[in-house]
Every structure is written in structure tokens, then in C-alpha cells.
Design an enzyme around this catalytic site. Structure first.
Site, PDB file in Angstrom:
ATOM      1  N   GLU A  76       0.610  -1.177  -0.003  1.00  0.00           N
ATOM      2  CA  GLU A  76      -0.109   0.120   0.020  1.00  0.00           C
ATOM      3  C   GLU A  76       0.716   1.237   0.063  1.00  0.00           C
ATOM      4  O   GLU A  76       0.491   2.166  -0.609  1.00  0.00           O
ATOM      5  CB  GLU A  76      -0.969  -0.197   1.227  1.00  0.00           C
ATOM      6  CG  GLU A  76      -1.701   1.334   1.488  1.00  0.00           C
ATOM      7  CD  GLU A  76      -2.681   1.706   0.474  1.00  0.00           C
ATOM      8  OE1 GLU A  76      -3.041   2.736   0.249  1.00  0.00           O
ATOM      9  OE2 GLU A  76      -3.179   0.458  -0.266  1.00  0.00           O
ATOM     10  N   ASP A  77       1.919   1.223   0.719  1.00  0.00           N
ATOM     11  CA  ASP A  77       2.646   2.582   0.978  1.00  0.00           C
ATOM     12  C   ASP A  77       4.206   2.699   0.463  1.00  0.00           C
ATOM     13  O   ASP A  77       4.802   3.605   0.647  1.00  0.00           O
ATOM     14  CB  ASP A  77       2.778   2.802   2.724  1.00  0.00           C
ATOM     15  CG  ASP A  77       1.382   2.874   3.326  1.00  0.00           C
ATOM     16  OD1 ASP A  77       0.782   3.316   2.570  1.00  0.00           O
ATOM     17  OD2 ASP A  77       1.340   2.635   4.346  1.00  0.00           O
TER      18      ASP A  77
END
Length: 718
Positions: A76-77
Site C-alpha cells: 500500500e505505502d
């Protein structure tokens, strides 16, 4: 923050076969990928996944789950992809990381769609592998512990989601310890005033009864030891949030709660549980109707224990929970208690769980999956799912002795749909313990329920008010939606034929395909339904087919459809038509969210009452006047209603002002206030106030009960 070798040692302490190289690789990879990223607190971001992994080591979870915790944010990051995770750590871990990642991405959607989609996909994902939920719960727990660093406008949203979604999901698989901490952390941000008030009351009680409470454990242990039962007794105090929930559910004051202080009696074997119960009941008087046996009938999250309340040493009412060490671990850790080392491998031990009398830990979640599959989506199914997760349980039986678990307050239709959708769809009546009973009867523990089925499936729309489970409500809604579609199609066809007749045409002579193409409607049935529901004008269809007749097909003002929502803005059901006069009973002041019924009285019309109104007893012998009703969406979402509460408060300067302030701060608006029975110490007061719905009224009453100057608060019911 756990250092690399500390995390590996923590896992190998309970799983000697853990893949040390895999854990080291995941730890280093998480640190490398998150790099210089920072959290809102200013700490390095990689500290978060490491802390999440540390939380899960406390629950002795397998290596794949710990690695997933370390990697749960990298896709996600960071620049990492699912394929990268699969190549480096294997397909199992990649699948788990993907499940958690998808849930996190949903949180970026718009508020009005995010929660429904989040919860729907979340439950579908975790119903396949509970480890997704375990990682997400640990992730949310660490985020809640550091919520003070988040911007104030986000705190309330995150706390409310935690309280309404994550904590109940945790309880559904029995992880009481995480769920309880999540509730306390969310409560602290959502209602700090109430939490502070309850903490002050707890401190006062501790000063008053502290010495007596401290001696209870030793006294109970001594009595059990003399009777030959080896046990250890542990005292505990109810948390502020659990007290708040009880104040909301019960119309009693703080001082009337009997289980603020409780004691766990931990014994060696299951037989010892019942022996200890007998010893305790012989030593101290039992409080009637406070005994529950969750060993013979475990809760659906596998919780097992004996509960009883006695008037114990020093005359204190105290709750006792009697269980074995194994039961105690399941009570705290739920599904996580069944990860164990077996046959040279470490993982979830389903056989050991079954041997302990436990059920499939995902059973509750699969009930919610059925709600998703049968529901309409959006806000409706979210509310159904919350009902499934929040409500306490009641245990009833089929005539053949099969156990059915329902939420407390469940009724025969809830039972019918719990047995099978076919049984619910064809239900026409019920026998409870061999006697014919109304469908609105609330089921009690131990009831034997027999559903009387009809040959024809005819479900009144108002039967949704006779259910509390999401499964039943969704099934009824789906059935009604299918039936209504046919009715609206008939109405639309008749309306269009009437319009075409003004053009000198019949439906048999006209092809509707050109109009369907122009109006982007897929089928004739959809066209008729749109006309019947009032979404599309029959005149517009006619003018689309015959442009030359534009302006000549209208016959006065547009028709007002029978059953138009404007004809029954607040309640529906009971055969209501636009000519029926509807009144709200002043005796019970129904508000949206209350379960309601109607009483048809000559020359008066239909009077709406709450299901527990005292006046209903006057009509108990005449079934013909009863009408099942429910609130319309307009009333539930956009109405302001008047509710009447009755409170007994101390007769002291400033107390009435405190009450008014509490109501105002909770968003209520006082319309009228009448004092009565004024005595030297206390007086009664009836307060009419504007509220959004029954939940809002309950919240205000709970806030009032937390005030030490308020003795009792309840809704006026007659």
C-alpha cells in the site's frame, strides 16, 4: 520497538520450528521499503508494522501471520508489489498481505460508500482466512494506541469505526482482550465526559468498598479449599465502556449494577466448575435469575464459563465466573487460543478446539456473509451486519432438539430464517413450547419453537418489524422486492395502456423497442416497473413513441400512485392507504428506531404505539385491531421526533440545571418539563425532548444515568 532478534526469539519461544530466516528477511525488508517514512507521531513508519507483529506474538500466532504483520503496509505505502512479496516470501503470505492491503485501500473511498464497501469486502476476505482479521485487529489496536497524534477531525471517524466494526468483529471470534481495549480507546475519544464521570464513580465505590472487595478472593479460595476444590480466584473491575453499555441497555442507575466487581474462579477440570458452583451457592445466597451455563451451551464465539451472582462476604452482590484454565484462555484470546505445536508443525489446531467443545471460529462471520449475499448493499446491510455482531444471545431449540442461537430479543421469524430460508419464507404461525403464540413474541432461553408453514409464500411487508437479525430482514426484503416488482410492472403496464389509448393505440399494436433504446432501458419489464414506481412518466414514453402527439397525451395533472411515500411519510404497513388517519400515541411517544405496532380504533384511525407500551394490554384480547408497522426510510434518516423520558433525581440546588445541560450537550432539545412527587430527597420529572431517533434517546438517558445526582431514567411507556 522490538529489535530484530527480540521478535525472532519471541516467536521461537512458542514455536521452535519457526523459520528464523523468513522472519529476519521480512523484518529487514519492511525497514528497507518504508525507509524514511514517518508516522503522525514523528516516529519512523517501520516501527508500526513491527509493533503490530509484536502484538500478534503475544497471541502465539504462526510465522506466516507474523510475517504478514511485518509486511502488511508495504504494498500500500511503498513501491513493492504483490508479485514481489510472492517471489520473496511465498504465495501464502502474498495472499494474506493482499487481503489486508485491499481493506486498507477501501478506507480512502468517500465516507458514504467507504464503510459499506470496507465492511462487505472485509468480511468476505476474513471468512476465508481468519488470519486477515487477526492482523487487521492488531493493526487497528496499535493505531488506536497512537490516535492522539492524528488530526482531531479524523479521530472521531476512526474511533466510531473501531467501536462499530472492529471491536464487534473481534468479539465475534472471541478475542475479548483486543476488543475490550479497542472499545476503551474509542470510548475515550468519542465520549470523554461520560468516561470521566464513570471513572469518578468507580473511584468513589473503591473508597467505599475497597477493603471488603480485597478480602473476597481470599475468602472464596478458603471456602473452596475446605470443600476440596483447588482453585485460584482473580478479582476484576468492569471497564468504563462496558458500564456505559449496560447503562444504555438497562433503565437502572449506576448503583444498581450488580457486576461492577466480579471474580473469576479458575479450576482444574470441567467437573470442578460445577462442584465449585455448588460450594459457592451453599456458602452464599444466589441472586435469582442471574445464573447462566455457557459450558453446556457455549456462546457462538466458543466462550465457555458458568456465571452466577451471589450476595457474598460483607453483603456485597458479586458476579462469579467459574471456568478452567483452557476456558479462560479462550475467553480472552478466542480463536487465537487454538494455535498450537502439533505433529512437528505449528498452526491452528482445529481438532483440539473441537475436543474442547468449541465450534468453527468463522461460523459467525459466515452468517454475515449470508447477510451480504441476501442483502441490498449500502447502509441497509451495514445495519443488518451490526445487528448480527452487537446483540447478546438467547438459546432456543427445534422440536427435534437442535440448538439455535439467536440475538436477545429474537422472534419466531428470526428462528425460522436461522433454520432455513425456505422455512422463513413459508412461515405463517408459530408454536412455542407447544402453544400457539403471536409472531411478535420474544423468544426466551430454553424455548422449543415449531414454525407453522403455509403452502403459499406470502410475506407481509410489515413482518420486517418482527425480526432483529440481519439474515431474516435481508431475506424478507429480498422476497418483498421480488413480489413488489411484479406488482409495479402490472401497474406500469396498465398506466401505459391508458396513455396509449389517448393516441388511439393499443399495447398489442405498438412496439416499445424504440422508446427503450431512446430511454436506455434494457427490457419491457424494466420499462413497466419504472412507470409503475413513478420513476418514468407514461406520457414521456408515449411521446417518445409518437413525437407528433407531444402535448396531447396528458390527461390533467400526473397521477398520484397508491402507496406513494408522501401518503405515509413516517410509518408504513397495516394496510395503510392515503385515507387512513394516523396518530402517534402520547402514552409512549414513539420515535424512529422504536419497534412499533398500530391499533385500529373506530372513529379514531390508526394509533402508533411502541411494542412495550402499557396501553397495549387493553387490546390483548382482540387480534383484529393489531396492525404490524414499521418506520419509513424518510422517518429514520431525516425526522426529528419528540420522546418523553421519566427521571428520578436528587432534590438539590443546581441538579435540574445539570440535567438540562447533559441533554443539550448530547444534542437533545427540551420541549416541556413537568415535576411531580417532590419529596425531601428526590423528585420525579417528565421531560419531553426532540431527538433524532430511539438510539439518540438511549444515548441521552445513558449520559443522565452516569450523573450521580440522577437515580433512575427510563422512557415513558404509559
Amino acid at each position: 520497538m522490538l529489535r530484530q532478534f527480540e521478535l525472532v526469539e519471541a516467536v521461537k519461544a512458542y514455536d521452535p520450528t519457526a523459520d528464523e530466516a523468513l522472519l529476519n528477511r521480512a523484518y529487514v525488508y519492511a525497514m528497507k521499503m518504508h525507509g524514511s517514512q514517518l508516522r503522525a507521531s514523528g516516529d519512523p513508519y517501520f516501527a508500526h508494522p513491527i509493533q503490530v507483529a509484536g502484538i500478534l506474538t503475544d497471541y502465539r500466532l504462526d510465522t506466516a501471520t507474523i510475517v504478514t504483520a511485518l509486511l502488511h503496509d508495504v504494498v500500500e505505502d511503498t513501491s513493492a508489489t504483490r508479485d514481489d512479496i510472492a517471489k520473496m516470501f511465498g504465495e501464502e503470505i502474498a495472499s494474506l498481505v493482499e487481503g489486508v492491503t485491499k481493506l486498507s485501500r477501501l478506507e480512502l473511498q468517500a465516507e458514504h460508500t467507504r464503510q459499506a464497501e470496507n465492511l462487505r469486502k472485509f468480511i468476505l476476505a476474513i471468512s476465508r482466512d481468519v488470519r486477515v482479521l487477526l492482523v487487521k485487529l492488531a493493526d487497528r489496536l496499535h493505531n488506536m494506541r497512537t490516535l492522539k497524534y492524528v488530526k482531531p477531525e479524523k479521530r472521531e471517524r476512526i474511533s466510531r469505526e473501531t467501536l462499530e466494526v472492529y471491536a464487534p468483529l473481534g468479539r465475534s471470534i472471541g478475542i475479548h482482550s483486543i476488543a475490550s481495549e479497542l472499545e476503551e480507546l474509542a470510548f475515550e475519544h468519542l465520549n470523554p465526559t461520560a468516561r470521566t464521570a464513570i471513572e469518578r464513580r468507580l473511584e468513589a465505590l473503591k473508597l467505599e468498598h475497597g477493603r471488603a472487595i480485597d478480602g473476597v478472593s481470599n475468602e472464596v479460595e478458603r471456602v473452596l479449599q475446605e470443600a476440596g476444590v483447588n482453585a485460584r480466584v482473580v478479582g476484576r473491575q468492569k471497564t468504563p465502556y462496558s458500564i456505559w453499555r449496560k447503562l444504555q441497555r438497562k433503565s437502572v442507575g449506576f448503583s444498581s449494577l450488580s457486576d461492577i466487581y466480579g471474580f473469576r474462579v479458575i479450576v482444574e477440570a470441567e467437573d470442578d466448575c460445577y462442584r465449585a458452583l455448588g460450594v459457592i451457592h451453599r456458602a452464599w445466597p444466589m441472586v435469582p435469575e442471574r445464573f447462566k451455563d455457557f459450558i453446556s451451551t457455549p456462546k457462538s464465539n466458543n466462550y465457555r464459563s458458568l456465571h452466577t451472582t451471589v450476595v457474598g462476604p460483607s453483603g456485597l452482590r458479586i458476579e462469579m465466573q467459574i471456568r478452567t484454565e483452557a476456558m479462560d484462555r479462550v475467553a480472552e484470546d478466542g480463536v487465537a487460543a487454538h494455535w498450537a505445536y502439533k505433529n512437528k508443525s505449528y498452526g491452528f489446531d482445529r481438532e483440539a478446539m473441537a475436543a474442547d467443545g468449541g465450534r468453527d471460529p468463522l461460523q459467525n462471520l459466515r452468517h454475515l456473509v449470508q447477510v451480504i449475499e441476501h442483502g441490498e448493499g449500502g447502509e441497509d446491510w451495514v445495519e443488518h451486519a451490526k445487528l448480527e455482531m452487537y446483540l447478546e444471545q438467547v438459546f432456543v431449540f427445534t422440536p427435534k432438539g437442535s440448538l439455535i442461537t439467536l440475538p436477545r430479543g429474537g422472534m419466531p421469524l428470526d428462528f425460522a430464517y436461522a433454520v432455513h430460508t425456505e422455512v422463513g419464507d413459508s412461515a405463517v404461525g408459530v408454536k412455542i413450547n407447544g402453544e400457539l403464540k403471536p409472531m411478535r413474541t420474544q423468544l426466551q432461553n430454553g424455548d422449543v419453537v415449531e414454525i407453522i408453514r403455509g403452502a403459499k409464500r406470502e410475506i407481509p411487508a410489515d413482518w420486517r418489524s418482527l425480526t432483529v437479525t440481519g439474515r431474516a430482514r435481508s431475506a424478507i426484503r429480498r422476497h418483498i422486492r421480488t413480489s413488489e416488482r411484479g406488482e409495479f410492472q402490472k401497474l406500469g403496464r396498465a398506466t401505459l395502456e391508458q396513455t396509449l389509448s389517448r393516441a388511439g393505440k393499443t399495447a398489442a399494436e405498438v412496439t416499445l423497442k424504440p422508446a427503450m433504446e431512446t430511454l436506455a432501458i434494457a427490457s419491457e419489464d424494466d420499462l413497466y416497473e419504472s412507470i409503475g414506481r413513478g420513476r418514468l412518466s407514461a406520457t414521456k414514453v408515449g411521446e417518445t413513441l409518437f413525437p407528433a402527439l407531444k402535448g396531447r397525451l396528458k390527461a390533467g395533472p400526473d397521477r398520484k400512485r397508491i402507496g406513494d411515500e408522501q401518503a405515509r411519510l413516517f410509518v408504513r404497513g397495516g394496510g395503510l392507504t392515503p385515507g387512513v388517519s394516523v396518530h402517534f400515541g402520547h402514552c409512549c411517544s414513539p420515535v424512529p428506531g422504536d419497534r412499533i405496532v398500530g391499533i385500529l380504533e373506530p372513529d379514531i384511525g390508526l394509533t402508533v404505539h411502541t411494542i412495550d407500551c402499557q396501553r397495549l394490554a387493553d387490546f390483548a384480547d382482540d387480534d383484529s385491531v393489531w396492525q404490524d408497522l414499521q418506520w419509513t426510510p424518510q422517518a429514520e434518516r431525516g425526522a426529528v421526533a419528540a420522546a418523553r423520558i421519566r427521571a428520578t433525581i436528587k432534590n438539590a440546588p443546581g441538579v435540574l440545571g445539570q440535567v438540562a445541560t447533559i441533554i443539550g450537550e448530547a444534542g437533545g432539545n427540551i420541549l416541556n418539563l413537568v415535576m411531580s412527587h417532590r419529596q425531601q430527597d428526590f423528585f420525579d420529572v417528565d421531560i419531553d425532548m426532540e431527538v433524532e431517533d430511539a438510539k439518540h434517546a438511549t444515548m441521552i438517558m445513558a449520559a443522565l444515568r452516569a450523573n450521580p445526582s440522577v437515580d433512575t431514567v427510563e422512557r415513558a411507556r404509559g
